[in-house]
Design an enzyme around this catalytic site. Structure first.
Site, mmCIF file in Angstrom:
data_model
loop_
_atom_site.group_PDB
_atom_site.id
_atom_site.type_symbol
_atom_site.label_atom_id
_atom_site.label_comp_id
_atom_site.label_asym_id
_atom_site.label_seq_id
_atom_site.Cartn_x
_atom_site.Cartn_y
_atom_site.Cartn_z
ATOM 1 N N ASN A 4 40.585 57.655 47.393
ATOM 2 C CA ASN A 4 40.078 57.581 48.759
ATOM 3 C C ASN A 4 40.557 56.271 49.379
ATOM 4 O O ASN A 4 41.060 55.383 48.695
ATOM 5 C CB ASN A 4 38.558 57.740 48.799
ATOM 6 C CG ASN A 4 37.813 56.622 48.079
ATOM 7 O OD1 ASN A 4 37.988 55.453 48.375
ATOM 8 N ND2 ASN A 4 36.966 56.994 47.120
ATOM 9 N N PHE A 5 40.377 56.145 50.693
ATOM 10 C CA PHE A 5 40.959 54.999 51.383
ATOM 11 C C PHE A 5 40.282 53.678 51.011
ATOM 12 O O PHE A 5 40.897 52.629 51.080
ATOM 13 C CB PHE A 5 40.904 55.226 52.897
ATOM 14 C CG PHE A 5 42.040 56.073 53.403
ATOM 15 C CD1 PHE A 5 42.763 56.876 52.544
ATOM 16 C CD2 PHE A 5 42.386 56.065 54.740
ATOM 17 C CE1 PHE A 5 43.813 57.662 52.991
ATOM 18 C CE2 PHE A 5 43.436 56.844 55.209
ATOM 19 C CZ PHE A 5 44.144 57.640 54.337
ATOM 20 N N ARG A 6 39.035 53.725 50.612
ATOM 21 C CA ARG A 6 38.385 52.498 50.140
ATOM 22 C C ARG A 6 39.059 52.022 48.858
ATOM 23 O O ARG A 6 39.307 50.826 48.672
ATOM 24 C CB ARG A 6 36.900 52.749 49.913
ATOM 25 C CG ARG A 6 36.120 51.497 49.502
ATOM 26 C CD ARG A 6 34.651 51.809 49.312
ATOM 27 N NE ARG A 6 33.861 50.597 49.115
ATOM 28 C CZ ARG A 6 32.537 50.585 48.965
ATOM 29 N NH1 ARG A 6 31.855 51.729 49.007
ATOM 30 N NH2 ARG A 6 31.888 49.452 48.795
ATOM 31 N N ARG B 19 46.184 43.648 44.488
ATOM 32 C CA ARG B 19 47.509 43.593 43.857
ATOM 33 C C ARG B 19 48.647 43.156 44.769
ATOM 34 O O ARG B 19 49.756 42.904 44.279
ATOM 35 C CB ARG B 19 47.842 44.972 43.281
ATOM 36 C CG ARG B 19 46.893 45.446 42.193
ATOM 37 C CD ARG B 19 46.975 44.580 40.960
ATOM 38 N NE ARG B 19 46.222 45.164 39.841
ATOM 39 C CZ ARG B 19 46.299 44.750 38.595
ATOM 40 N NH1 ARG B 19 47.092 43.738 38.285
ATOM 41 N NH2 ARG B 19 45.578 45.316 37.641
ATOM 42 N N LEU C 1 48.272 49.653 36.665
ATOM 43 C CA LEU C 1 47.805 50.564 37.708
ATOM 44 C C LEU C 1 46.615 51.402 37.246
ATOM 45 O O LEU C 1 45.626 51.554 37.973
ATOM 46 C CB LEU C 1 48.963 51.479 38.147
ATOM 47 C CG LEU C 1 48.625 52.583 39.153
ATOM 48 C CD1 LEU C 1 48.062 52.007 40.446
ATOM 49 C CD2 LEU C 1 49.866 53.431 39.428
ATOM 50 N N SER D 205 54.411 62.453 30.677
ATOM 51 C CA SER D 205 54.092 62.409 29.256
ATOM 52 C C SER D 205 55.340 62.123 28.428
ATOM 53 O O SER D 205 56.323 62.866 28.491
ATOM 54 C CB SER D 205 53.479 63.739 28.812
ATOM 55 O OG SER D 205 53.323 63.768 27.408
#
Length: 252
Positions: free
Chosen positions: A190-192, A201, A95, A107
């Site tokens: 952001n949405f892009r 993915r 990710l 952590s």
């Protein structure tokens, strides 16, 4: 004892749109804040607030036109933040390779839990013998981790700063923790960026766990902004897992 956990994805923040003063335009009542913002940004480029083209006068039609012509920069104005739990460390490593996101991850240097919470691959989870084999291995690694931790804290006994002593011990001992160890992470994009992540993915060629995450993110974002994510079609593969594809490419 090792404890399997399930994926959980929640929307915790999203763009809020404020109607600008001095502009004779208003968003459709059914448009979400993010959808209104993207439309406004697009119309601001051409001062088309009067909606001169009847085919794109409605918010949903305008946004679909934007995606058809590939005007993806407009989607960068809208953002969403998701809180993801029940993700393995191995999947979180995949990710965070999506560098256009912003991340805040649990952590292992500071957080020490008594229970070993892990994420099991579906092929393992569905087989009782393999499931127990992995859980036993996790318990063994956890035992070694605790032994290392105790030994390291004793070794660092001369360090007067207790917090530093614990941090140094944990950061060394975590070397034996398995990739199946659960991680928790806050992700903003952001949405892009979200569309690019899902497009890359959620395919059948992606790792099973990261694909499940991408589909889960799609479902959350679709409920928050239906039009901007409605083009992704979710289907079920032969193994029962889900995938999603869109007719539009979203390159970064």
């Amino acid at each position: 004892m090792a404890k399997p956990v399930e994926l959980d994805v929640q929307l915790i923040a999203a763009t809020e749109f404020f109607q600008p003063a001095g502009v004779e335009w208003s968003a459709d009542a059914e448009a979400t804040d993010t959808e209104a913002l993207v439309e406004f940004a697009g119309r601001a480029c051409y001062e088309s607030f009067a909606k001169p083209n009847p085919r794109t006068a409605a918010n949903d039609a305008y946004l679909r036109h934007i995606m058809e012509v590939g005007h993806w920069a407009l989607l960068e104005h809208a953002t969403a933040t998701l809180y993801i739990r029940g993700l393995s460390r191995s999947a979180s490593h995949e990710l965070v390779r999506h560098r256009h996101f912003s991340f805040s991850q649990l952590s292992q240097r500071f957080v020490h839990t008594d229970e070993a919470e892990v994420v099991l691959p579906p092929l393992v989870a569905e087989d009782p013998q393999l499931r127990q084999l992995v859980l036993n291995a996790v318990d063994e690694s956890r035992f070694v981790y605790q032994e290392l931790l105790d030994a390291l804290e004793e070794k660092l006994d001369g360090e007067p700063n207790a917090l530093l002593r614990k941090k140094q011990a944990r950061q060394a001992a975590r070397a034996v923790l398995p990739n199946a160890t659960e991680s928790r992470i806050v992700v903003t994009g952001n949405f892009r960026t979200w569309r690019h992540f899902i497009g890359a993915r959620a395919t059948e060629h992606a790792d099973v766990e990261i694909r499940a995450l991408a589909v889960a993110c799609l479902k959350v974002l679709r409920s928050q902004s239906p039009v901007l994510f409605s083009d992704f079609q979710i289907s079920t593969l032969a193994d029962g897992s889900e995938m999603a594809v869109s007719p539009y490419a979203t390159d970064l």
